[in-house]
Design a protein around this motif. Sequence first.
Motif, short mmCIF file in Angstrom:
data_model
loop_
_atom_site.label_atom_id
_atom_site.label_comp_id
_atom_site.label_asym_id
_atom_site.label_seq_id
_atom_site.Cartn_x
_atom_site.Cartn_y
_atom_site.Cartn_z
N PHE A 104 46.06 64.34 38.71
CA PHE A 104 45.12 65.32 38.19
C PHE A 104 43.79 64.64 37.86
O PHE A 104 43.76 63.53 37.32
N ARG A 128 49.01 62.75 33.58
CA ARG A 128 48.13 62.10 34.55
C ARG A 128 48.43 62.62 35.95
O ARG A 128 47.53 62.75 36.78
N GLY A 129 49.69 62.94 36.18
CA GLY A 129 50.08 63.47 37.48
C GLY A 129 51.58 63.65 37.55
O GLY A 129 52.30 63.50 36.55
N LEU A 183 53.60 72.77 38.15
CA LEU A 183 52.37 72.00 38.29
C LEU A 183 51.37 72.38 37.20
O LEU A 183 50.78 71.51 36.54
N ASP A 184 51.18 73.67 36.99
CA ASP A 184 50.25 74.14 35.96
C ASP A 184 50.68 73.70 34.57
O ASP A 184 49.85 73.30 33.73
N HIS A 235 49.94 69.97 34.13
CA HIS A 235 48.50 69.75 33.99
C HIS A 235 48.04 70.12 32.58
O HIS A 235 47.30 69.36 31.93
N ALA A 236 48.48 71.27 32.09
CA ALA A 236 48.09 71.73 30.76
C ALA A 236 48.62 70.82 29.67
O ALA A 236 48.01 70.69 28.59
N ILE A 283 43.17 68.33 42.20
CA ILE A 283 44.44 67.62 42.33
C ILE A 283 44.40 66.82 43.62
O ILE A 283 44.17 67.38 44.70
#
Length: 269
Positions: free
Chosen positions: A93, A62-63, A53-54, A57-58, A97
């Motif tokens: 994101f 978008r998700g 997940l991290d 995101h980095a 979240i």
Amino acid sequence: MRPQRLKIGLIGAHLGRSRFGAALRRMAEPQGIALDFALLDTAGDPTPFVQHLDTAHAAGFRGLAVTHPFKLDAWAQASHRPRHPRASNLLIFGSGITAYNTDRAGFVAAWRARFGDRAPGLVAMAGAGGVALALTAALRDLGAERIRVWDPVPGRAQAFAQLPGAEPVDVTEMADAMRAADGLVNASPLGQFHIGGTAFPPALIGGQSWAFDAVYTPVETPFIGASRARGLAVLTGFDLFRHMAAESFRHLTGCPADPESLRDLLPVP
């Protein structure tokens, strides 16, 4: 505002035959949205879900769309989430979240497209994981009288005791639950292309009025085949998939989506 580009991933195990990326592309192109899609297959990968997940995101995603076995983890990691079901198949994101469950809305839409205003009646459900939570909520939305749930993992179905209309039962009570049911629901992974099998003994199928299998790779699972052969009206996992994908696209982009446009995106047999 309509995005110009959508960067989205699908995370889960054994994703080689998923049609989710193809569905997003089919819906994005008429809207003039460029799609960057990543398939994050974690089969055999011990990396914790939160680390995936991290990383996403980095990387500017978008998700993430989420499938087995991470739907419960996805709900737990979200900062904005529905109270029920306690599982998510879509994380977006933004300011934190946000978790969505488009399986729930997708099943309701698929049911109404197939059965109209018909109520599900008494339901017997095999499997007590993330998709079962969504299906239980959807069946209650549709007016199901009672949903009897079992799972081969000891104690797993007991979480459903807190849900309105749901009744956890032991696997030894499966036959009685099936005989009393109006509808049968497979919310287990049995029947998937890499697993095979069926959660429902074929000899006990018959006398119910409808059947649904959450598995859509393949679409014609042994359970679906046995249900058709015994005259049950069938709702397939691909029916759910089309409506789920359209709901997910709307959340991701704010743009309209037509599940009927996805009918020809059948998974590879």
